[in-house]
Design an enzyme around this catalytic site. Structure first.
Site, mmCIF file in Angstrom:
data_model
loop_
_atom_site.group_PDB
_atom_site.id
_atom_site.type_symbol
_atom_site.label_atom_id
_atom_site.label_comp_id
_atom_site.label_asym_id
_atom_site.label_seq_id
_atom_site.Cartn_x
_atom_site.Cartn_y
_atom_site.Cartn_z
ATOM 1 N N HIS A 123 16.005 42.344 6.968
ATOM 2 C CA HIS A 123 16.489 42.614 8.319
ATOM 3 C C HIS A 123 15.435 42.050 9.282
ATOM 4 O O HIS A 123 14.253 42.000 8.947
ATOM 5 C CB HIS A 123 16.605 44.133 8.473
ATOM 6 N N ASP A 149 11.350 48.979 2.752
ATOM 7 C CA ASP A 149 12.344 49.282 3.790
ATOM 8 C C ASP A 149 13.547 49.897 3.074
ATOM 9 O O ASP A 149 14.326 49.202 2.439
ATOM 10 C CB ASP A 149 12.724 48.003 4.532
ATOM 11 N N GLN A 161 18.665 51.216 4.096
ATOM 12 C CA GLN A 161 20.021 51.108 3.563
ATOM 13 C C GLN A 161 20.130 51.777 2.194
ATOM 14 O O GLN A 161 21.198 51.784 1.604
ATOM 15 C CB GLN A 161 20.376 49.619 3.454
ATOM 16 N N LYS A 191 21.317 56.179 9.732
ATOM 17 C CA LYS A 191 22.106 55.626 8.633
ATOM 18 C C LYS A 191 22.271 56.662 7.526
ATOM 19 O O LYS A 191 22.794 56.382 6.455
ATOM 20 C CB LYS A 191 21.425 54.365 8.065
ATOM 21 N N CYS A 232 21.671 41.190 12.025
ATOM 22 C CA CYS A 232 20.211 41.145 12.152
ATOM 23 C C CYS A 232 19.562 40.502 10.931
ATOM 24 O O CYS A 232 18.449 40.842 10.536
ATOM 25 C CB CYS A 232 19.615 42.534 12.396
#
Lengths: 150, 422
Positions: free
Chosen positions: B139, B216, B219, B242, B380
Site C-alpha cells: 500500500h 503491515d 488487511q 478495517k 493506493c
C-alpha cells in the site's frame, strides 16, 4: 430513463469507443497534461491557436473512463474554430452543467450536444471525470503544463 | 485459508452451518437499508473499510454520552472510568495479537501513522547506504514513508518483485537481503490483490540478516489469527476501521526492547515523566509514543470491535470468507470478458477484476446504481496496477456479513456493464 442510462447516454458510449481528434499535434502552440491522481485518468490536450486567438486545431490523447474520454472527444469537436475567450466561456457553462447549476433546456444553448453530460450531475464522484479535459485545455491556454484534479 | 479450502469452496461446498451469517447481519443496521430506488445495499468494499456493528457504535456513543473525560490525569470519577476503558482496550488488543505485554501496544491514528512512526523513530539509527526492503504489492502507506527517509538520508529502498499471480517471489527477497539491510517492512495481506504473504518466512529471513521487521497487518487481522510472538516480528501495524472499529484509530505493536530503544517522535503531554526548560524525561512505554489527548472513544470502540471479532472466532470467519471467495471467483470467471487480477494460491476474499476494456470507474458507477458498493481505482497501490498493466481495477472485497446472494447481485450487475458497453 434511469440515472445510469442518463449518465451513459448512447453518444457518450459511442465517443468513448471512437474518440474524435484522438491524436497528438506535433507543432501545437499550447499543450498541457491533466491527471486525476485518485482514479488514474490521464490526458494530454494539444491546441494550435492562431495570432487572432482562434483555435485552429485541438486534439487529445491519454487514458481514462468513458465519461472523461467522451467528454474530451466532444470538447475537441466543439472548440475547433472557437476563440480562446469562447473556449473559456464554454468551459464555464460546461462546468455548471456537470455540477447541476445549469439546466441545459433553459440555458447554455451554446453547449449543443454537450447537454448529454447533464446526467453527470447526479454522480458527484464523476463530475471530475467530465471536467478533466476542460481543465487541461484551460491550463494549456494559461501555459500551465501539468494540472491535477481530485 | 489454504488453496485447498478455496478449491473445495469453488466446487460448491456450502458455508459451514455453525456460522450464522444472518445473526451477524442483524448486528449491522447499515445492511438493512435500501438505497437509490429500493435497492438493498450490497456492501463489498470491506477492504477499504468495514461496516460497524451495533455494539461498537453503542460503546462509542456511551463514552461520549456518559463518560467523556480525559484519561491518565483526572482524579475524578469520569476520568477514572474512561482511563479504565482505554487501558482495558489496550489489554484486549494485546491479547488479540498475543503481545507479551500491553506496554507493547501503542495507539495511533491508523496503520499509516503507525508505519510513519516506525520510520521516523529509526531515522537516527540509519546511515547512508543502509537498505530498507519492501515489496511490489505494498500500500502507498508502506512505500512513501520509506521513500521520504531515502530522500532525506540516502538509504536504499529495495523492492521485492511479485509474479503474474500476484505472489511474492521469496527467492528474490532472500537474495535481496544483505548485511546493510536494516528494515524489512511488508504487508501480510495485499489490499489490492488479496494475496496472503508467507510472512513468517519473510520475518525469519530478515531476522537472520539482522534486520528490523515491520508487518503491515491492516488487511490481515480481520481474516486470520495474528500472533506477534509466533511471527517473531519487531513491529506490527493495523487499523481499527478495517476491523469493524471506528476510523482514526490504529495500533502499532512493538517488541519491548525495540520500543525502549526507539526515541519518541511526537513530544507533548502524556508522553513525559518530568518537564523543565532544561530537560525533559520521557514516560515509559507505551505512553512515550502517545503524545497528546488520544482518540479515547476510538480506542474504546476498537477494543469493543476486537472483542466482537473474538466472539465470532477468526476460524469460522475465515471459513465463511473462503466459501465466498471460491463462489465469487468461480461466478465472476464465468462472465465473458472478466479478468481477475491477483490469483495467488493463498488469498483472502478480495477480488480485483477488470471488465473487458471498460474503465473501473465506469464499472463502479454502474454497480453502485444496482446497490452494489465496490472500490474502483488503484487502491493506493499504483505499482501493482503498473505491474499488471492496468490503470485501475474494480475490487470486490467480502467480509463476515456477506452472503452468496451478495455475490449473485455483484455478478448480475457486472453483466449489466457488459450490456451497456457492449
Amino acid at each position: 430513463m434511469s440515472a445510469i442510462d442518463e449518465l451513459y447516454q448512447e453518444m457518450i458510449i459511442e465517443h468513448n469507443r471512437n474518440p474524435r481528434n484522438f491524436r497528438t499535434i506535433d507543432d501545437a502552440t499550447h499543450t498541457a497534461e491533466g491527471f486525476n491522481p485518485i482514479c488514474g485518468d490521464h490526458f494530454h490536450v494539444y491546441l494550435t491557436v492562431d495570432a487572432e486567438g482562434r483555435i485552429e486545431d485541438i486534439a487529445f490523447e491519454g487514458k481514462g473512463c468513458a465519461i472523461s474520454k467522451a467528454s474530451a472527444s466532444m470538447m475537441t469537436q466543439i472548440l475547433k474554430g472557437k476563440t480562446e475567450t469562447e473556449a473559456r466561456e464554454l468551459f464555464d457553462q460546461f462546468h455548471k452543467l456537470a455540477t447541476g447549476e445549469l439546466d441545459p433546456d433553459q440555458q447554455g444553448k451554446d453547449l449543443g450536444k454537450l447537454a448529454v453530460f447533464s446526467g453527470v450531475s447526479k454522480f458527484p464522484a464523476r463530475v471530475k471525470c467530465a471536467v478533466l479535459s476542460w481543465h487541461t485545455m484551460s491550463s494549456a491556454l494559461d501555459h500551465v503544463k501539468v494540472i491535477s484534479t481530485e | 485459508m489454504t488453496s485447498t479450502s478455496t478449491l473445495q469452496a469453488a466446487a460448491g461446498a456450502p458455508a459451514a452451518t455453525r456460522y450464522d451469517v444472518q445473526r451477524v447481519r442483524a448486528q449491522f443496521p447499515a445492511l438493512a437499508q435500501t438505497i437509490y430506488e429500493n435497492k438493498p445495499l450490497v456492501y463489498l468494499d470491506n477492504a477499504a473499510t468495514t461496516l460497524k456493528p451495533t455494539p461498537v457504535v453503542d460503546v462509542i456513543a456511551k463514552h461520549y454520552a456518559m463518560e467523556a473525560s480525559n484519561i491518565h490525569r483526572g482524579l475524578h470519577y469520569l476520568s477514572e472510568r474512561a482511563t479504565q476503558a482505554y487501558e482495558g482496550a489496550r489489554r484486549r488488543v494485546a491479547g488479540f495479537i498475543n503481545a507479551e505485554s500491553e506496554a507493547e501496544i501503542i495507539f495511533t491514528s491508523g496503520t499509516t501513522a503507525a508505519i510513519n512512526l516506525v520510520a521516523l523513530g529509526h531515522e537516527a539509527l540509519l546511515r547512508k547506504g543502509d537498505e530498507i526492503v519492501i515489496s511490489h504489492m505494498e500500500h502507498h502507506s508502506n512505500i512513501v514513508p520509506w521513500q521520504m527517509l531515502r530522500d532525506r538520508l540516502g538509504v536504499v529502498l529495495k523492492v521485492v518483485p511479485i509474479n503474474d499471480d500476484g505472489e511474492l517471489i521469496l527467492e528474490a527477497y532472500e537474495k535481496m537481503l544483505s548485511p546493510r539491510t536494516r528494515i524489512v517492512s511488508m504487508n501480510y495481506v495485499s489490499n489490492s490483490l488479496g494475496t496472503v504473504n508467507p510472512i513468517k518466512a519473510v520475518v525469519d529471513a530478515a531476522r537472520a540478516a539482522g534486520a528490523i521487521t515491520l508487518v503491515d497487518a491492516a488487511q490481515a487481522v480481520s481474516t486470520r489469527p495474528v500472533d506477534v510472538q509466533a511471527l517473531g516480528c519487531d513491529f506490527l501495524a493495523f487499523s481499527g476501521h478495517k476491523l469493524f472499529g471506528p476510523t482514526g484509530v490504529g495500533v502499532l505493536y512493538g517488541r519491548r526492547e525495540r520500543l525502549e530503544a526507539m526515541p519518541p517522535v511526537f513530544g507533548g503531554g502524556d508522553m513525559i515523566a518530568n518537564v523543565t526548560f532544561d530537560k525533559t524525561t520521557y514516560n515509559t512505554i507505551p505512553h512515550k509514543f502517545e503524545a497528546g489527548t488520544a482518540n479515547i472513544a476510538g480506542v474504546i470502540g476498537l477494543g469493543r470491535a476486537v472483542e466482537y471479532v473474538q466472539a465470532l472466532g477468526l476460524g469460522p470467519i475465515a471459513e465463511h470468507e473462503a466459501d465466498l471467495l471460491g463462489y465469487a471467483t468461480q461466478r465472476l470467471s464465468d462472465v465473458p470478458g472478466v479478468r481477475i487480477i491477483g490469483t495467488a494460491g493463498d488469498k483472502v476474499a478480495i477480488i480485483s477484476f477488470i471488465v473487458g476494456d471498460v474503465h473501473a470507474h465506469d464499472v463502479g458507477s454502474i454497480l453502485d446504481q444496482d446497490g452494489v458498493a465496490i472500490r474502483a481505482g488503484h487502491h493506493c497501490t499504483q505499482p501493482v496496477m503498473d505491474r499488471f498493466g492496468v490503470p485501475a481495477t474494480a475490487r470486490a472485497s467480502f467480509s463476515i456479513y456477506n452472503t452468496r446472494t451478495d455475490v449473485d447481485a455483484l455478478v448480475s450487475a457486472v453483466t449489466k456493464v457488459k450490456d451497456l458497453f457492449g
